[in-house]
Motif scaffolding. Structure first.
Motif, PDB file in Angstrom:
ATOM      1  N   THR A  58       0.625  -1.199  -0.106  1.00 25.80           N
ATOM      2  CA  THR A  58       0.174   0.009   0.073  1.00 25.80           C
ATOM      3  C   THR A  58       0.900   1.362   0.054  1.00 25.80           C
ATOM      4  O   THR A  58       0.363   2.192  -0.336  1.00 25.80           O
ATOM      5  N   GLY A  59       2.232   1.202   0.193  1.00 17.70           N
ATOM      6  CA  GLY A  59       2.912   2.374   0.261  1.00 17.70           C
ATOM      7  C   GLY A  59       3.346   2.980  -0.932  1.00 17.70           C
ATOM      8  O   GLY A  59       3.556   2.051  -1.894  1.00 17.70           O
ATOM      9  N   ALA A  60       3.060   4.254  -1.101  1.00 15.42           N
ATOM     10  CA  ALA A  60       3.532   4.942  -2.581  1.00 15.42           C
ATOM     11  C   ALA A  60       4.914   4.671  -2.926  1.00 15.42           C
ATOM     12  O   ALA A  60       5.231   4.378  -4.093  1.00 15.42           O
ATOM     13  N   LEU A  61       5.893   4.932  -1.980  1.00 12.13           N
ATOM     14  CA  LEU A  61       7.326   4.544  -2.494  1.00 12.13           C
ATOM     15  C   LEU A  61       7.300   3.246  -2.837  1.00 12.13           C
ATOM     16  O   LEU A  61       8.019   2.900  -3.849  1.00 12.13           O
ATOM     17  N   TYR A  62       6.847   2.258  -2.178  1.00 12.63           N
ATOM     18  CA  TYR A  62       7.281   0.721  -2.505  1.00 12.63           C
ATOM     19  C   TYR A  62       6.763   0.313  -3.970  1.00 12.63           C
ATOM     20  O   TYR A  62       7.195  -0.222  -4.562  1.00 12.63           O
ATOM     21  N   GLN A  63       5.395   0.943  -4.107  1.00 13.28           N
ATOM     22  CA  GLN A  63       4.695   0.763  -5.244  1.00 13.28           C
ATOM     23  C   GLN A  63       5.451   1.361  -6.602  1.00 13.28           C
ATOM     24  O   GLN A  63       5.552   0.835  -7.490  1.00 13.28           O
ATOM     25  N   ARG A  64       5.820   2.559  -6.268  1.00 16.85           N
ATOM     26  CA  ARG A  64       6.680   3.232  -7.330  1.00 16.85           C
ATOM     27  C   ARG A  64       7.821   2.554  -7.514  1.00 16.85           C
ATOM     28  O   ARG A  64       8.297   2.304  -8.833  1.00 16.85           O
TER      29      ARG A  64
END
Length: 285
Positions: A58-64
């Motif tokens: 769910t984290g934006a950093l990890y998804q990116r």
């Protein structure tokens, strides 16, 4: 007589397992046990929960970072295909001496550590390197930044992984029966039509083999993107190392590693259903 024959048969059935025992023990100690420990840490560090997976998914950093990793792997695979297919074709249709020379040049990269090749690109693309000097010589007062960019890491990864693509496609091309091409030509297929309808489908297994191999290897690249790439465009392996080395977040790093492993296994499963994993190791009969 029957008893002795039965005992002999039982002994002969044991021998293959005895021969495989050292390999099995090695895989258990150095692969299965560490992998199990990583899986356990992903659920238990710092406490027993699914928080690490929830944070990664769910984290934006990890998804990116995951998206950047897959896009980079896909782009590197495409570049390796664009470079490797013509070179494999040249090898397959050249005179034996020329083909052996090209093959020697391609396989020479396997004799050099990829770490050494990565440092070589650091020298070539550095601000004091020959490429920047060449750009200044032809009129660039301020040459563009080459090192520590997506361009430099992608270029190095293509250089390192292209031989895998080339060898897979070349192996398939060498097994194409020339009679098939002559038959297509006798039926009127020429030029682009011959390539698109006959030659390309015949080489499709080699393209699939090379693409899967390059893509999967690229997903786990660590040293090359870290040394040559931009910190703003991290790949998953680099982020895992950063989390563990800087923040001692073993659980979070383990969760990312397990997700990457699951994705890789899904890709290999799809490939296996379509072609068979044995094709990756050279069996193309």
């Amino acid at each position: 007589m029957g008893m002795s024959l039965s005992k002999l048969t039982e002994k002969s059935n044991i021998w293959p397992w005895l021969l495989l025992a050292p390999l099995g023990i090695y895989m258990l100690i150095f692969f299965a046990v560490p992998l199990a420990e990583v899986a356990i840490m992903s659920f238990t560090e710092p406490k027993v929960s699914l928080a690490n997976y929830q944070k990664v998914l769910t984290g934006a950093l990890y998804q990116r970072v995951f998206l950047n990793t897959f896009m980079t792997a896909a782009f590197v695979t495409l570049c390796c295909l664009l470079v490797g297919y013509p070179l494999a074709y040249l090898m397959a249709h050249s005179k034996p001496r020329t083909a052996m020379l090209i093959l020697l040049l391609v396989t020479m990269s396997f004799w050099t550590s990829f770490l050494v090749r990565t440092y070589s690109w650091m020298v070539l693309l550095g601000n004091n390197g020959p490429l920047v000097a060449f750009l200044q010589m032809i009129g660039f007062d301020k040459p563009p930044q080459l090192l520590f960019t997506r361009f430099s890491s992608t270029l190095a990864m293509v250089h390192i992984l292209a031989p895998y693509m080339i060898m897979n496609i070349y192996t398939v091309m060498k097994k194409i029966d020339p009679a098939l091409i002559r038959s297509a030509e006798s039926l009127g297929a020429k030029g682009w039509s011959l390539f698109r309808h006959v030659y390309l489908p015949l080489t499709a297994p080699g393209i699939a083999n090379g693409s899967v191999l390059v893509f999967v290897i690229c997903l786990g690249f660590y040293v090359t993107p870290v040394l040559l790439g931009s910190p703003r465009e991290q790949m998953v392996a680099g982020l895992i190392g950063h989390q563990i080395e800087e923040f001692l977040a073993f659980g979070l790093g383990s969760a990312m590693a397990m997700i990457l492993l699951v994705v890789t296994l899904i890709i290999l499963t799809i490939y296996h259903r379509r072609f068979g994993l044995d094709k990756l190791w050279g069996d193309r009969t």
